[in-house]
Design a protein around this motif. Sequence first.
Motif, PDB file in Angstrom:
ATOM      1  N   GLN A 130      -7.874   0.984   8.254  1.00  0.00           N
ATOM      2  CA  GLN A 130      -7.523  -0.249   7.539  1.00  0.00           C
ATOM      3  C   GLN A 130      -6.131  -0.710   7.960  1.00  0.00           C
ATOM      4  OE1 GLN A 130      -6.991   0.197   3.326  1.00  0.00           O
ATOM      5  NE2 GLN A 130      -6.577  -1.967   3.009  1.00  0.00           N
ATOM      6  N   THR A 131      -5.193   0.239   8.036  1.00  0.00           N
ATOM      7  CA  THR A 131      -3.827  -0.121   8.423  1.00  0.00           C
ATOM      8  C   THR A 131      -3.816  -0.773   9.804  1.00  0.00           C
ATOM      9  OG1 THR A 131      -3.066   1.780   7.179  1.00  0.00           O
ATOM     10  CG2 THR A 131      -1.498   0.809   8.704  1.00  0.00           C
ATOM     11  N   ILE A 143      10.191   0.275  10.616  1.00  0.00           N
ATOM     12  CA  ILE A 143      11.587   0.254  10.168  1.00  0.00           C
ATOM     13  C   ILE A 143      12.448   1.102  11.094  1.00  0.00           C
ATOM     14  CG2 ILE A 143      13.169   0.985   8.338  1.00  0.00           C
ATOM     15  CD1 ILE A 143      11.036   0.196   6.313  1.00  0.00           C
ATOM     16  N   GLU A 144      11.959   2.323  11.385  1.00  0.00           N
ATOM     17  CA  GLU A 144      12.753   3.198  12.244  1.00  0.00           C
ATOM     18  C   GLU A 144      12.907   2.628  13.646  1.00  0.00           C
ATOM     19  OE1 GLU A 144      10.946   7.041  11.879  1.00  0.00           O
ATOM     20  OE2 GLU A 144      11.687   7.252   9.821  1.00  0.00           O
ATOM     21  N   TRP A 173       3.490   5.237   6.517  1.00  0.00           N
ATOM     22  CA  TRP A 173       4.011   5.772   7.778  1.00  0.00           C
ATOM     23  C   TRP A 173       4.113   4.685   8.834  1.00  0.00           C
ATOM     24  CZ3 TRP A 173       6.591   9.625   6.548  1.00  0.00           C
ATOM     25  CH2 TRP A 173       6.130  10.548   5.611  1.00  0.00           C
ATOM     26  N   SER A 174       3.157   3.784   8.829  1.00  0.00           N
ATOM     27  CA  SER A 174       3.209   2.681   9.797  1.00  0.00           C
ATOM     28  C   SER A 174       4.436   1.810   9.542  1.00  0.00           C
ATOM     29  CB  SER A 174       1.926   1.857   9.687  1.00  0.00           C
ATOM     30  OG  SER A 174       2.062   0.671  10.389  1.00  0.00           O
ATOM     31  N   ARG A 178       0.825  -1.211   0.000  1.00  0.00           N
ATOM     32  CA  ARG A 178       0.000   0.000   0.000  1.00  0.00           C
ATOM     33  C   ARG A 178       0.858   1.259   0.000  1.00  0.00           C
ATOM     34  NH1 ARG A 178      -3.486  -0.072   4.727  1.00  0.00           N
ATOM     35  NH2 ARG A 178      -4.352   1.865   3.959  1.00  0.00           N
ATOM     36  N   ALA A 179       2.053   1.185   0.548  1.00  0.00           N
ATOM     37  CA  ALA A 179       2.939   2.352   0.533  1.00  0.00           C
ATOM     38  C   ALA A 179       3.226   2.758  -0.900  1.00  0.00           C
ATOM     39  CB  ALA A 179       4.237   2.042   1.266  1.00  0.00           C
TER      40      ALA A 179
END
Length: 592
Positions: free
Chosen positions: A204-205, A327-328, A321-322, A143-144
């Motif tokens: 949804q996320t 990752i971060e 963003w999620s 989706r990203a």
Amino acid sequence: MRILITFARAYPWQTLIMVVAILVSGVVEGFGLTALLPLVALAGAEDIMGSKGAAVKRVVNEVLYSLGLSPSIGLLLSIVLGGIVLKSCLLMFANRRVGYMVARITTDLRLQLLRALLATRWEYFVGQRIGKLASAFGNEAGRASTAFLGGARMAALAVQAVVYAGVALLVSWKATLVALSGGVLILFTLRRLVQRARDAGKRQTQATKALVSRLTDSFLSIKPLKSMAREYLADAVLVRETTRLNRALKKQIFAKEALRGFQEPVLTAFVLLGLYVLLVWWQMPIADLLVLTVLLGRVVNQLGKIQLQYQEMGTSESAYWSLQQTIEGAEAEKETTLGSKVPSLIRGIRLDRVTFAYGDRTVLRDASLAFPGGSFTAIVGPSGVGKTTVVDLVIGLLRPQKGEVWIDDLPLTEIDIKQWRRMIGYVPQEILLLHDTVFINVTLGDRDLTEQDVEQALRAAGAWDFVAAMPQGMLSTVGERGSGLSGGQRQRIAIARALVHDPKLLILDEATTALDPATEAAICATLRDLRGALTILAISHQTAILGAADRAYRLQDGVATLVADHSDVSWPAGGGQDDTSVTTHTAPRKVG
Ligand SMILES: Nc1ncnc2c1ncn2[C@@H]1O[C@H](COP(=O)(O)OP(=O)(O)O)[C@@H](O)[C@H]1O
Ligand SMILES: [Mg+2]
């Protein structure tokens, strides 16, 4: 919008090529469309053309004359067509670039997540929900890139809209400004639908993450549920999560379809109203009106499409963003590589007054243990007492809060941890064999290992006899998760897997616990044969291993007590309880 800037920064060249292609395509089409004006004139409508239209016509004619061409209907029609064809080609090129980039962004994000996760501290890694990671990997990465696609299309449409608007301004700036501000006003009133889709996308996320987490949890614990006919419990939970996701998707679809549905009639009504005003009130010349209708119709239409793509981007953006957050989070928990010294493991390993706690649960308190080089040391104690913790400290997966782990006379903090781990052969309690040959199960796909290496490891693990008796020897398959082998045989394959890299240290964490006493005794005998050539550390909550080991520690209440020592080494001197340096010790005993 932040997401577009982020992507443009991450892929500057690709973005530049894309933007240039889109820009040129817009300009080319714009030029093609300006050919409409002289066309109208040539069609005999010169007398009904306004002064601005005539001005544009003059410019086009001058350009054509300077190129040695005289304007004719055929030529002008060809220019319009040529403009559209060239624009389509350029857009196709740009869109293909966008497509490649979408695929690449997905792949890059997945790799970035994977690498970040593999490099994290062990404590962080084991605390992660598998479902959350799976969702980030599959759904969110996909989706990203959809969000990026929406953004890129939006940018392309915006460039075209600017070109159309530019040409329209030349014909009539008043009409164009009115059309533009009207269009923007209409979009502004529809913005709630964009926001709703964005909110639904966020939900949804979240819902997908929760669902996949539940799903993996349920599948991992399905056996007891099924055995007790309690599948419906998993079913109920999953239905709840699935319904939540479905609600989010429904809201999203409603917002998208509503926007699409409202946009067209409202924008068309606006354009028609504008036509009426221009025609009846302003009494604009027909020729100018014709060209303006084409241009402004396009601008307004384009504005609508831009909003649809903006909505699309907003809907998927939360996934990016999620994922980025995951990752971060993982990157921040990167395992620190300690020192750069290469250990050799001759004298032994020592935990010196080590204190370790998981959060506020203290597992080891000032515990000291020594595993002399070449010896076979056992750690026994009831379940949950901290045996695995000791092993993880030795491997460097965990770091003590107090005290020090020594490899010979080097503290683990000064050692290149990867080099150290390459010297370790590790056999876990839960053995997972692959549905593949014995050979692959031992090498795990490492192409540097030969059949000779594997045979040697199988022999050392006491597995050669039964492997050689299999129909195709080490090239026989072991069945699904090793179902074609007995528990003891699987264990021996796992030991061979640990031995094939020629480790200096062999660690067995409850590796014999699930075996029957006879098989356990046989494996203990195998280990006795191996010691000397390597240092062995075996953990068990059973006591059978005590008889086989040279030395044994019992772990209780956070401290380790040496309960048996049949070895003739006293390393480190004084039992290692008091001194903090490892300078006074004897050479390890060589056995076997
Ligand atoms: N990642 C963790 N987070 C919090 N507590 C943990 C973690 N791992 C183990 N523990 C706790 O630490 C104690 C020792 O665990 P462990 O070393 O696995 O015991 P053993 O191997 O002797 O069964 C246990 O009580 C366990 O609940
Ligand atoms: Mg354990």
